[in-house]
Design an enzyme around this catalytic site. Sequence first.
Site, short mmCIF file in Angstrom:
data_model
loop_
_atom_site.label_atom_id
_atom_site.label_comp_id
_atom_site.label_asym_id
_atom_site.label_seq_id
_atom_site.Cartn_x
_atom_site.Cartn_y
_atom_site.Cartn_z
N PHE A 157 53.87 51.27 52.70
CA PHE A 157 54.99 51.53 51.77
C PHE A 157 55.08 50.38 50.79
CE2 PHE A 157 59.15 51.54 49.93
CZ PHE A 157 59.34 52.87 49.64
N ASP A 242 51.84 42.04 50.20
CA ASP A 242 53.15 42.56 49.84
C ASP A 242 54.14 42.03 50.89
OD1 ASP A 242 55.50 43.92 49.52
OD2 ASP A 242 54.58 45.87 49.15
N LYS A 271 63.24 41.90 47.03
CA LYS A 271 64.36 42.00 47.97
C LYS A 271 65.17 40.71 48.11
CE LYS A 271 62.47 45.88 50.65
NZ LYS A 271 63.20 46.99 50.08
C1 LIG Z 1 56.87 46.29 51.56
C2 LIG Z 1 57.61 46.87 50.39
N1 LIG Z 1 57.04 46.84 49.18
C3 LIG Z 1 57.68 47.33 48.09
C4 LIG Z 1 58.92 47.90 48.19
C5 LIG Z 1 59.59 48.46 46.96
O1 LIG Z 1 60.66 47.68 46.58
P1 LIG Z 1 61.78 48.27 45.59
O2 LIG Z 1 62.53 49.32 46.35
O3 LIG Z 1 62.62 47.09 45.23
O4 LIG Z 1 61.03 48.84 44.42
C6 LIG Z 1 59.54 47.94 49.44
C7 LIG Z 1 60.89 48.56 49.59
O5 LIG Z 1 61.32 48.91 50.65
C8 LIG Z 1 58.88 47.42 50.57
O6 LIG Z 1 59.43 47.46 51.78
#
Ligand SMILES: Cc1ncc(COP(=O)(O)O)c(C=O)c1O
Length: 416
Positions: A157, A242, A271
């Site tokens: 994700f 990530d 976040k």
């Molecule tokens: C590992 C990871 N990458 C990217 C994202 C995407 O972040 P955003 O919702 O701020 O676009 C999330 C969101 O939950 C995430 O958990």
Amino acid sequence: MTTRTSIGTSAGTGSSTGGHEQAVLDAERWTAQNYHPLPVVISEAQGAWVTDIHGRRYLDCLAGYSALNFGHRHPELIKVAREQLDRITLTSRAFLHDQFAGFCRDLAELCGKDMVLPMNTGAEAVETGIKVARKWGYRVKGVPEGMATIVVAEHNFHGRTTTIISFSTDKTARDDYGPYTPGFRVVRFGDLAAMREAIDDTTVAVLLEPIQGEAGVIVPPPGYLAGVREICTAQNVLFLADEIQSGLGRTGATFACDHERVVPDAYLLGKALGGGIVPVSAMVADRDVLGVLRPGEHGSTFGGNPLACAVARAVVGLLRTGEYQRRASDLGRHLHRRLRDLVGQGLTGVRGRGLWAGIDIDPALMTGRRACELLLERGVLAKDTHGSTIRLSPPLVVEPEELDWAVDQLAAILRR
Ligand SMILES: Cc1ncc(COP(=O)(O)O)c(C=O)c1O
């Protein structure tokens, strides 16, 4: 660390639900149904606790999917934000401002990297990583134009943009949004042989969550991240970590990669970087990677704005103390110990690291959603994922007795 009152008590009358029901109905009437929120209408928060419109308090065990690592309205972050609101909030990147360089330097130093490219949301940081890796592939590695490939993991994700969902393996996230962006190869998470197999001369990057959050807090086998690092180095491929959900203290270290002493080529952050106040994300890497960008090639109107930089710099300041990483580690050990005791008592599995747990509810008992509804009734906020799994990621400022109380509530709903 938190402003506390008695655990699990209701400060409101609880007799009137009219406002609550209207707020739920209005939300359903006036918004796209792209979420299925639990039926609670929150109006205030402090530390690890939120309060609903009737004055009932709940322990926040989701913490904005780790966006609230430092709790709601952390006093130092609120103070910085207030001061910045009174000075300047937005310039666009057309001009420099006095919060910009200091934030980028502090974050780069925290990451042990040369430079920062600030954006807003997590998905934007991931998109930035993909674009920079492709450009690096063409300009530095010598991949033929238009041929770049990026290896990603099953059940990933990384956000919701068209390109990112193109390599999602979750039908709900992906179906009906094609045509999809090509150039991604999906391998099994945790499988180094599959990773080796998927990489060839066209591969510019491996993009991974060091711990897969949305998938249910899946920790890879020991040695996996170090193995990925080795493969990437040997094959001249960038390792993009990530750490949007796993990073910035959550796992008991500044980054989840730290647990294997792995340094990726780029950190993708978001976040918690915004301190639960503003959306702030970033790609952080060395000059040989981020240096490929030239003016006009990538950007964002709000990315790196003064308010974001001031708050995020204060977040970096909190992380520099090491206090939050320590709390996540110590409290996490306790949380996992207690959760493990519930395996066989209504839970079928527990995973995670630091103050972050994925717990599998016995499907014979109830769904994850039902469990979250029952927890809500008992004053605990949590979120289900994939049927019977619940993620627990309380703010790192939670107190041990609050954590214990939350686990007691979980045990109670499993006993029903
Ligand atoms: C590992 C990871 N990458 C990217 C994202 C995407 O972040 P955003 O919702 O701020 O676009 C999330 C969101 O939950 C995430 O958990």
